[in-house]
Design an enzyme around this catalytic site. Structure first.
Site, PDB file in Angstrom:
ATOM      1  N   ASP A  58     -12.323  -6.288  -1.764  1.00 21.26           N
ATOM      2  CA  ASP A  58     -13.169  -7.461  -1.497  1.00 21.26           C
ATOM      3  C   ASP A  58     -14.541  -7.014  -1.009  1.00 21.26           C
ATOM      4  O   ASP A  58     -14.748  -5.850  -0.689  1.00 21.26           O
ATOM      5  CB  ASP A  58     -12.503  -8.356  -0.435  1.00 21.26           C
ATOM      6  CG  ASP A  58     -12.305  -7.626   0.877  1.00 21.26           C
ATOM      7  OD1 ASP A  58     -13.215  -7.620   1.698  1.00 21.26           O
ATOM      8  OD2 ASP A  58     -11.229  -7.018   1.073  1.00 21.26           O
TER       9      ASP A  58
ATOM     10  N   GLU B 260       0.807  -1.221   0.000  1.00 22.76           N
ATOM     11  CA  GLU B 260       0.000   0.000   0.000  1.00 22.76           C
ATOM     12  C   GLU B 260       0.845   1.279   0.000  1.00 22.76           C
ATOM     13  O   GLU B 260       0.298   2.379  -0.132  1.00 22.76           O
ATOM     14  CB  GLU B 260      -0.937   0.018   1.225  1.00 22.76           C
ATOM     15  CG  GLU B 260      -1.978  -1.094   1.191  1.00 22.76           C
ATOM     16  CD  GLU B 260      -2.796  -1.188   2.475  1.00 22.76           C
ATOM     17  OE1 GLU B 260      -4.023  -1.257   2.406  1.00 22.76           O
ATOM     18  OE2 GLU B 260      -2.188  -1.202   3.571  1.00 22.76           O
TER      19      GLU B 260
END
Ligand code: ADE
Length: 228
Positions: A197, A12
């Site tokens: 997700d 990230e």
């Protein structure tokens, strides 16, 4: 104007760190802080580690050592709503800690005792800036409450609980801790999370392993566009 950028995992933060010029690395509380210029603008970037405590440690250390004017939390999240689909981007209007609960004492769930707030507002102007940058690169940006807790959400019951209790659009594990630290220090903040997700029974074994890297890359591309 110095902007702090915090992500939990290497995936990230590494792409942003790689773009920093005039780079300087310092370590505090076991966290590496990479400062320098991103497209000519002052930034400090850190990988905090997973969960609210690491995120809080990182945000506090960043504020005490670098005095950033604003902090952006970047990374991936599970979606809690229809509007934010896989690989869309959730941007915080506010953050909430879904696992904070002193309700047996008569408090509302999510209340942060001491400051007596459930949802901490993010910087409206910074969120606007982020959504404009998202539009420029054709990324779908959904604004709303982002919920954090020390749990990977992977069940439809927990997902429904968080969405219905806090009217939240996405769940992750750091943003609201960073928001709380920013609030008590009077620092502007925002959370940018690309959806990896659906926070349901498929999340842990299917969606997240497949999409985490792509989602993490998308959220860093948005940061890049913000500074370009
Ligand atoms: N980060 C990405 N997906 C997540 C989920 N489902 N729960 C918590 N944090 C997440």
């Amino acid at each position: 104007m110095l902007t702090g950028i915090i992500g939990a995992m290497a995936v990230e933060t590494n792409a942003i760190k790689a773009l920093i010029e005039e780079k300087k690395v310092e370590s505090f509380s076991g966290i590496d802080f990479v400062s320098g210029k991103l497209y000519g603008k002052d930034v400090v970037v850190a990988q905090c580690g997973i969960g609210k405590v690491f995120a809080g440690i990182c945000a506090e250390a960043m504020i005490l050592k670098y005095s950033p004017d604003r902090i952006i939390n970047v990374g991936v999240a599970g979606t809690l709503c229809e509007e934010a689909g896989l690989l869309d981007t959730a941007v915080s209007t506010a953050v909430v800690q879904h696992d904070m609960d002193t309700s047996p004492l008569g408090d509302p769930v999510g209340l942060i005792s001491g400051i007596n707030i459930v949802k901490i507002s993010a910087s409206e102007s910074l969120c606007e800036e982020i959504c404009h940058a998202a539009n420029r690169i054709g990324a779908k940006c959904v604004k709303g409450v982002i919920a954090s807790g020390d749990q990977f959400i992977a069940s439809k019951e927990k997902k429904a609980y968080i969405r219905n209790t806090f009217d939240a659009i996405a769940c992750e594990m750091e943003g609201a801790a960073i928001g709380q630290v920013c609030y008590v220090n009077g620092v502007d903040f925002a959370v940018i999370r690309c959806i990896s997700d659906n926070a349901d029974s498929e999340a842990g074994e299917m969606d997240y392993p497949t999409l985490c890297e792509k989602a993490a890359s998308n959220s860093q591309k948005l940061i890049e566009e913000l500074f370009r």
